[in-house]
Design a protein around this motif. Structure first.
Motif, PDB file in Angstrom:
ATOM      1  N   VAL A   1       9.786  20.774   6.431  1.00  0.00           N
ATOM      2  CA  VAL A   1       9.841  19.726   5.434  1.00  0.00           C
ATOM      3  C   VAL A   1       8.966  20.119   4.249  1.00  0.00           C
ATOM      4  O   VAL A   1       7.920  20.751   4.418  1.00  0.00           O
ATOM      5  CB  VAL A   1       9.327  18.413   6.039  1.00  0.00           C
ATOM      6  N   VAL A   2       9.399  19.742   3.054  1.00  0.00           N
ATOM      7  CA  VAL A   2       8.657  20.125   1.856  1.00  0.00           C
ATOM      8  C   VAL A   2       7.435  19.227   1.660  1.00  0.00           C
ATOM      9  O   VAL A   2       7.517  18.000   1.784  1.00  0.00           O
ATOM     10  CB  VAL A   2       9.570  20.065   0.615  1.00  0.00           C
ATOM     11  N   TYR A   3       6.314  19.875   1.383  1.00  0.00           N
ATOM     12  CA  TYR A   3       5.088  19.204   0.959  1.00  0.00           C
ATOM     13  C   TYR A   3       4.668  19.834  -0.367  1.00  0.00           C
ATOM     14  O   TYR A   3       5.141  20.910  -0.722  1.00  0.00           O
ATOM     15  CB  TYR A   3       3.950  19.438   1.965  1.00  0.00           C
ATOM     16  N   GLU A   4       3.768  19.148  -1.086  1.00  0.00           N
ATOM     17  CA  GLU A   4       3.238  19.758  -2.298  1.00  0.00           C
ATOM     18  C   GLU A   4       1.727  19.550  -2.344  1.00  0.00           C
ATOM     19  O   GLU A   4       1.213  18.590  -1.785  1.00  0.00           O
ATOM     20  CB  GLU A   4       3.901  19.160  -3.538  1.00  0.00           C
ATOM     21  N   SER A   5       1.061  20.468  -3.032  1.00  0.00           N
ATOM     22  CA  SER A   5      -0.391  20.346  -3.141  1.00  0.00           C
ATOM     23  C   SER A   5      -0.801  20.713  -4.566  1.00  0.00           C
ATOM     24  O   SER A   5      -0.024  21.311  -5.299  1.00  0.00           O
ATOM     25  CB  SER A   5      -1.075  21.218  -2.092  1.00  0.00           C
ATOM     26  N   PRO A   6      -2.030  20.353  -4.960  1.00  0.00           N
ATOM     27  CA  PRO A   6      -2.402  20.475  -6.369  1.00  0.00           C
ATOM     28  C   PRO A   6      -2.439  21.917  -6.876  1.00  0.00           C
ATOM     29  O   PRO A   6      -2.702  22.843  -6.103  1.00  0.00           O
ATOM     30  CB  PRO A   6      -3.815  19.877  -6.428  1.00  0.00           C
ATOM     31  N   GLU A   7      -2.180  22.050  -8.169  1.00  0.00           N
ATOM     32  CA  GLU A   7      -2.277  23.366  -8.800  1.00  0.00           C
ATOM     33  C   GLU A   7      -3.688  23.643  -9.273  1.00  0.00           C
ATOM     34  O   GLU A   7      -4.140  24.780  -9.279  1.00  0.00           O
ATOM     35  CB  GLU A   7      -1.291  23.446  -9.980  1.00  0.00           C
ATOM     36  N   VAL A   8      -4.380  22.597  -9.715  1.00  0.00           N
ATOM     37  CA  VAL A   8      -5.798  22.746 -10.031  1.00  0.00           C
ATOM     38  C   VAL A   8      -6.530  22.445  -8.726  1.00  0.00           C
ATOM     39  O   VAL A   8      -6.602  21.310  -8.285  1.00  0.00           O
ATOM     40  CB  VAL A   8      -6.245  21.787 -11.151  1.00  0.00           C
TER      41      VAL A   8
ATOM     42  N   LEU B   1      -7.475  27.597 -10.832  1.00  0.00           N
ATOM     43  CA  LEU B   1      -6.021  27.452 -10.762  1.00  0.00           C
ATOM     44  C   LEU B   1      -5.585  28.178  -9.499  1.00  0.00           C
ATOM     45  O   LEU B   1      -5.889  29.359  -9.331  1.00  0.00           O
ATOM     46  CB  LEU B   1      -5.361  28.055 -11.999  1.00  0.00           C
TER      47      LEU B   1
ATOM     48  N   ARG C   1       3.860  26.240  -8.228  1.00  0.00           N
ATOM     49  CA  ARG C   1       3.382  27.159  -9.254  1.00  0.00           C
ATOM     50  C   ARG C   1       2.002  27.690  -8.893  1.00  0.00           C
ATOM     51  O   ARG C   1       1.157  26.942  -8.412  1.00  0.00           O
ATOM     52  CB  ARG C   1       3.328  26.410 -10.587  1.00  0.00           C
TER      53      ARG C   1
ATOM     54  N   PHE D   1      -1.180  30.788 -10.133  1.00  0.00           N
ATOM     55  CA  PHE D   1      -1.744  31.437 -11.322  1.00  0.00           C
ATOM     56  C   PHE D   1      -2.590  32.639 -10.892  1.00  0.00           C
ATOM     57  O   PHE D   1      -3.297  32.571  -9.901  1.00  0.00           O
ATOM     58  CB  PHE D   1      -2.646  30.468 -12.074  1.00  0.00           C
TER      59      PHE D   1
ATOM     60  N   ARG E   1      10.491  13.364   7.692  1.00  0.00           N
ATOM     61  CA  ARG E   1       9.699  13.067   6.512  1.00  0.00           C
ATOM     62  C   ARG E   1      10.580  13.385   5.317  1.00  0.00           C
ATOM     63  O   ARG E   1      11.191  14.461   5.269  1.00  0.00           O
ATOM     64  CB  ARG E   1       8.452  13.958   6.490  1.00  0.00           C
TER      65      ARG E   1
ATOM     66  N   PRO F   1       9.818  15.526  -1.121  1.00  0.00           N
ATOM     67  CA  PRO F   1       9.399  14.953  -2.409  1.00  0.00           C
ATOM     68  C   PRO F   1      10.292  15.393  -3.563  1.00  0.00           C
ATOM     69  O   PRO F   1      10.070  14.993  -4.702  1.00  0.00           O
ATOM     70  CB  PRO F   1       7.973  15.489  -2.582  1.00  0.00           C
TER      71      PRO F   1
ATOM     72  N   LYS G   1       4.783  19.535 -15.002  1.00  0.00           N
ATOM     73  CA  LYS G   1       3.578  18.744 -14.876  1.00  0.00           C
ATOM     74  C   LYS G   1       2.784  18.707 -16.165  1.00  0.00           C
ATOM     75  O   LYS G   1       2.794  19.659 -16.954  1.00  0.00           O
ATOM     76  CB  LYS G   1       2.677  19.346 -13.788  1.00  0.00           C
TER      77      LYS G   1
ATOM     78  N   GLU H   1      -2.934  15.627 -12.136  1.00  0.00           N
ATOM     79  CA  GLU H   1      -1.635  16.253 -12.427  1.00  0.00           C
ATOM     80  C   GLU H   1      -0.573  15.174 -12.302  1.00  0.00           C
ATOM     81  O   GLU H   1      -0.678  14.319 -11.423  1.00  0.00           O
ATOM     82  CB  GLU H   1      -1.341  17.369 -11.416  1.00  0.00           C
TER      83      GLU H   1
END
Lengths: 346, 825
Positions: A132-139, A173, A199, A201, B507, B510, B606, B617
């Motif tokens: 399943v897709v999750y996302e986390s911060p780039e900064v 980053l 993304r 860096f 789940r 997103p 973003k 963000e």
């Protein structure tokens, strides 16, 4: 009014009517003639008014003649009318014909970016296996990007990631999507099957094969028995889905501080098919991702008992996969946004 | 690391082709990145013998030579070197040869004499670093043989990973070859002929910082003569990518390539009182390093000093004053162990990373300090004819015993998905020098160590102990043993299975809303772009909205200050963008410069900012239009305008199941045209859409008359799913349409009229659509007529005219009351 003159009138009517019908040149004229000759106030009706002045025994004879005349006129009208209508349709079709070889009227095509689409396809393949897709911060903070991934400050492996720092203390980053592993483990308990696209860096001058901004897809699976064999099985299926079921793959040792054992995963060179060429640095193989069993320290930082649980993680560059699939040789094309490049994609 | 195979063969027998060897090493984790042919570019350089040497008739500095290359007529060759004599064998570049660096050799006339080729120096062939004289070859070098065959080599470029500092050496790689093939490793024989005085009379070492320098081994060689190393040694170093310098420096470098042990040599004459001190530098101290840069030192820098001052930055670079030179007679050899972190920080601080510091950073086994000192002393003694002092100065001669690492073969199998017996695992480990034995009761298995130990007590008979070779500093936990077992056996033998563990709960992804938006817009003819998140400060300043589009859901709000990279690659990419509009304008500009007319693009990306020390963000949708929808052969082009952008935004809103969009004029955003910009809002959608201000169009060199841009916040864009559609059956009764033309003042926005129509039209009004806008007679100036088509629809009946008349009347009343409008009849 006598029988003979009435008969003569009917004959005249017939002759005149047939001449006029023959002379008609439009379907509309036929319609008009039909009314003029056979309508309620038509010529035939007019002639037949004289029938009332005849002796009763003569009337059937006249009636028979009149019927004959009517049928003749009706037949002629139908025949001529049919001829005229067919001709008119033909002329219309002919008049309406166009040059069918002109191009179609363009509909603007639109397109989706190849990198975002590649990540979506990767997610789709692993989605079939419950990822399943999750996302986390780039900064990201240094702790999550490095230390919790078993890369303490001053670790020589930090050289593997040239890092851009920002004007927030202890933040940077993210250099890879791997810190997402920590964030997923903080949010979920095993069994975990997570995919983290996004993304990243690096402090790296941009050229055909280096980019300061790029996209990675991270995978994480943690359970009690998840092993290198599971990793290999999944990666094989992934490679076959993305590059073709006939492609050979290779599993070999790699090095990452956050995995132990670590893995590099190769697919046979898509250019030469393994016969060794410049595209594969004469090895016959192309490396498509790095992976390994999650290091126990990383599990600990994720709040997971490394004795009971174990799992694997992998990370791949979306550009690498897109390059191989779409024959792109220059990373810069992806962020330059030249529509002449982007519009080639669906 | 560059590995010349002929040199590697000193330490292990190799019965494989270079390609096979490269593959075996790669599959062991020592990735071979390339296989280079050292000397492959000397094809037409062959061994010749000088038959005669005589002065050139017209040039004092040149000689005329005749050279035989075995068969054929002797060649006449003009030569400028002075070290040649009849009978010597030398490299001859024949006409047509190409030397390293692409230099072509042809038949050339030199001061009236034709030269049929060239005699080569070691430097010209990049075999040695001697540029002054012709390279004199061994007397038995076969005439006519190509130099490439005689001295060429195959060089593997091995990517040694940061955890395997022990393999940054030929010995280390020989061990890996041995693991792959079973051939034994041969250590070099190190014969130190100690003939000089007791070293203690010549050298005294004090380590002040024992933490930063756990061991220092010193040796002294006296009475040496500095000069070039033997040609064969220079050739080896060249092939390994090390520039030969002198016999003393080469000895140190040779040992580093061979053993992985960096050492340093000081000119003993420059060391006061024969005394070396390892201490932190003092604030204000300066040192000129070997690269002739004067450096300011500080207390974080470990130095090698003498009583008079600093001599070298420990482990990183020597000082110029104590450098070994032609005049040096006596040298002190430093072979020390330094703290890896200290060396790494120092290297970074001075931007000095050397082959030596790279090895120190990865950590070194302590016994190498002794072995390195002996090896370098022996080589200097041999090559520079020096006298080696007796014994070593050693600040910490104790050498640790091999460490023990208990592990459970069953856990190795669980991690790797294999089923190997204890015996199989033991014999695999044995191939990399890891002995094993049964664990002693009470020995704990390290599942994890730093920073929080997880030690597990094995059940009796379950665990083995790996006896770790001293050079394997990378092995510390059970999983490390799993990797050793697996790599020696071959990763290829790990089976592949489809996971059969328990599946996680459902789940939602997103990405659903983002994907739906992307499909909608690409289907509507827009091209998706992805632009840099890092932009220039000018970009951020120029395109920042005075009132940013507010966030929906629970996304962070877009306030705060931009985030700046403190070590940017270039100012062009140094600040994180706060929105998408500027990026899209740049996309329009660059494509217009390519001569492109029609541009319809969007980006889902973003924005970034910080509030205090907290980064934020948020996701936005950006849209840009410029130029026109192109003409087809029978239709004119349609220049894009604001309504095209609004239309596509409304399309997105409808496709996402959001409500009807309404617009209000936005007069006060400096980047926008004040008369052609609107704020949009709909349930689940907020944004701004308008024409870019002409001043910005010009400032950013956008070669388009009008650029229409929009930035939108959408419900679910960060992590959401479009709500399922609630459907209704198609109406069974026909809709009734009624056209209304409303006369209002010129400055009255049509949006106001529409709002009143919707509000006053009652439940039965299903839809309104603007279809005409008229100005001119018979209307008064300052008036306009706005015509809408109203659609009425009921579920249960067909309307009567009277019903509709009543609605129209109440609509007309409301229009009069609220917007000063009257119906045009």
């Amino acid at each position: 009014m006598d029988l003979d003159s009435l008969r003569a009138d009917l004959e005249n009517l017939r002759r005149g009517a047939l001449e006029r019908i023959a002379a008609a040149s439009e379907p509309a004229q036929i319609d008009q003639l039909s009314v003029d000759l056979l309508g309620k106030k038509g010529e035939l009706t007019l002639v037949l008014r004289g029938i009332g002045g005849l002796p009763a025994e003569q009337r059937p004879k006249v009636g028979a003649i009149a019927n004959e005349v009517r049928q003749a006129i009706e037949g002629a009208l139908a025949e001529r009318g049919g001829e005229l209508r067919t001709g008119a349709l033909g002329r219309r079709l002919q008049a309406e014909s166009v040059d069918v070889t002109t191009p179609g009227r363009p509909i603007p095509r639109g397109s989706r970016h190849p990198i975002i689409e590649t990540m979506a396809e990767i997610a789709e393949v692993f989605g079939q296996f419950g990822f399943v897709v999750y996302e986390s911060p780039e900064v990201e903070d240094d702790l999550t990007n490095f230390q919790m991934l078993n890369i303490p400050p001053d670790h020589p492996a930090r050289d593997l990631w040239d890092t851009m720092y920002v004007d927030i203390p202890e933040h940077l980053l993210r250099t890879h999507t791997s810190p997402g592993q920590i964030r997923v483990m903080h949010a979920e308990r095993p069994p975990i099957r997570a995919l983290l696209p996004g993304r990243c860096f690096r402090y790296e001058a941009t050229d055909a094969s280096h980019a300061s901004e790029f996209f990675q897809v991270e995978g994480l699976m943690v359970d009690e028995g998840t092993s290198l064999a599971d990793l290999r099985g999944l990666l094989d299926q992934f490679a076959h889905a993305m590059f073709g079921a006939d492609k050979r793959t290779r599993f070999r040792p790699g090095y990452y501080p956050f995995t132990e054992p670590s893995v590099a995963f190769d697919v046979e060179c898509l250019i030469c098919g393994g016969r060794r060429c410049p595209a594969c640095s004469h090895t016959g193989w192309m490396t498509i991702l790095g992976a390994g069993m999650v290091h126990p320290v990383v599990l600990q930082y994720g709040g997971i008992d490394p004795e009971r649980y174990q799992g694997f993680a992998f990370g791949m560059g979306a550009e690498r996969i897109a390059n191989l699939r779409h024959g792109v040789g220059d990373l810069r094309l992806y962020l330059e946004n030249d529509l002449r490049f982007l519009e080639q994609f669906p | 690391m560059k590995v010349p195979l002929s040199w590697l063969r000193d330490y292990v027998d190799i019965d494989l082709t270079p390609e096979q060897l490269a593959e075996r090493l790669t599959l062991l984790g020592m990735e071979v990145q390339s296989i280079d042919r050292w000397g492959g570019d000397w094809q037409d350089v062959v061994v010749g013998e000088l038959l005669s040497v005589s002065p050139h008739p017209r040039a004092d500095r040149l000689s005329l030579t005749t050279v035989t290359i075995g068969d054929g007529e002797p060649l006449e060759i003009v030569c400028g070197a002075t070290n040649i004599a009849v009978g010597q064998r030398v490299p001859v570049a024949l006409p047509g040869a190409v030397l390293p660096g692409g230099r072509r050799i042809g038949r050339a006339e030199k001061m009236g004499v034709v030269s049929n080729g060239m005699l080569c120096s070691g430097e010209e062939l990049r075999l040695t670093s001697d540029a002054d004289g012709i390279l004199i070859l061994a007397g038995d070098a076969p005439l006519g043989r190509s130099i490439s065959e005689l001295y060429g080599d195959v060089v593997l470029d091995v990517d040694v990973k940061p955890n395997r500092g022990d393999a940054l050496s030929l010995i280390g790689l020989a061990r890996e070859v041995s693991a792959a093939t079973g051939a034994p490793v041969r250590w070099p024989s190190i014969d130190v002929h100690e003939e000089g005085p007791e070293v203690g009379t010549l050298l005294d070492v004090e380590v002040v910082e024992k933490e930063l320098c756990p061991r220092f081994v010193g040796r002294v060689v006296n009475g040496l003569s500095v000069g070039p190393s033997p040609d064969g040694i220079q050739m080896r170093l060249q092939a390994a990518g090390v520039r030969p310098v002198s016999n003393v420096v080469d000895a140190s470098n040779y040992a580093m390539v061979e053993l992985g042990k960096p050492t340093h040599t000081f000119d003993a004459a420059a060391v006061h009182d024969h005394r070396l001190i390892v201490r932190r530098a003092r604030a204000g101290e300066r040192l000129e390093t070997l690269d002739h840069v004067e450096r300011d030192l500080d207390a974080d820098t470990l130095v090698i000093a003498d009583p008079a001052g600093d001599l070298a930055i420990a482990g990183v670079m020597g000082g110029a004053a104590s450098e070994v030179s032609d005049k040096t007679r006596d040298v002190i050899i430093e072979s020390a162990i330094f703290d890896p972190v200290s060396i790494r920080r120092t290297g970074q601080r001075y931007a000095l990373r050397s082959e030596a510091s790279l090895r120190f950073e990865k950590g070194q086994e302590t016994r190498l300090a002794r072995i390195g000192a002996d090896r370098v002393a022996a080589l200097i003694g041999e090559w520079a004819d020096g006298t080696i002092a007796r014994g070593r100065v050693d600040t910490n001669p104790s050498e640790p015993e091999p460490a023990r690492l208990p592990f459970r073969p069953a856990r190795v199998n669980r991690l790797t998905g294999t089923d190997l017996s204890h015996e199989e695992q033991r014999s695999l480990l044995d191939r990399v020098g890891i002995a094993t034995e049964e664990a002693v009761a009470g020995e704990m298995v390290p599942v994890a160590l730093d920073p929080q130990a997880a030690l597990v007590e094995p059940v009796p008979g379950e665990a083995l102990v790996a006896i770790l070779p001293t050079w394997r500093r990378d092995l510390a936990i059970e999983a490390d043993i799993a990797e050793e077992v697996t790599r020696v056996r071959g990763y290829e033998l790990v089976p592949g299975v489809t996971p059969h563990e328990e599946m996680p709960h459902f789940r939602p992804t997103p990405l659903d809303v983002r994907d739906a938006v992307r499909q909608t817009l690409s289907g509507a003819g827009f091209t998706e772009v992805v632009s840099y998140a890092l932009v220039s400060p000018r970009h951020v300043d120029a395109f920042r909205l005075r009132n940013p589009v507010p966030s929906l859901d629970d996304e962070p709000s877009p306030g705060g200050e931009p985030i700046t990279v403190t070590n940017p690659l270039s100012s062009q990419h140094s600040v994180l963008r706060t929105g998408l509009i500027g990026s899209l304008v740049e996309v329009v500009a660059s494509n217009r410069r390519h001569g492109r007319d029609e541009i319809a693009v969007f980006e889902v990306g973003k924005g970034y900012a910080k509030e205090g020390d907290r980064p934020r963000e948020w996701w936005r949708l950006g849209i840009a239009l410029a130029g026109s929808r192109p003409a087809s052969w029978d239709r004119p082009a349609f220049p894009f305008d604001l309504d095209d952008a609004k239309g596509v935004i409304e399309l997105v809103a409808r496709r996402m199941g959001l409500g009807e969009a309404s617009y209000s004029p936005e007069l006060d955003e400096p980047i926008f045209h004040p008369g052609r910009t609107a704020r949009i809002s709909a349930p689940g959608l907020l944004g701004i859409v308008g024409e870019l201000h002409p001043a910005l169009t010009e400032a950013w060199d956008v070669r388009a008359e009008r650029v229409i841009v929009a930035e939108l916040a959408l419900r679910g864009l960060s992590a959401g799913r479009p709500a399922p559609v609630r459907s209704v059956p198609p109406p069974r009764y026909p809709a009734v349409e009624r056209d209304l033309a409303v006369i209002v003042a010129e400055d009255r926005p049509i949006g106001d009229v529409a709002r009143v129509l919707r509000a006053s039209g009652g439940d039965l009004l299903r839809d309104i659509r603007l279809f005409d806008l008229y100005r001119g007679a018979p209307l008064a100036s300052g008036e306009k007529s706005v015509a809408f088509r109203l659609a009425f629809q009921a579920e249960d009946r067909t309307f009567t005219e009277t019903e509709i008349d009543e609605v129209v009347k109440s609509v007309a009343d409301a229009l009069g009351r609220e917007v000063g409008g009257r119906l045009r009849t």
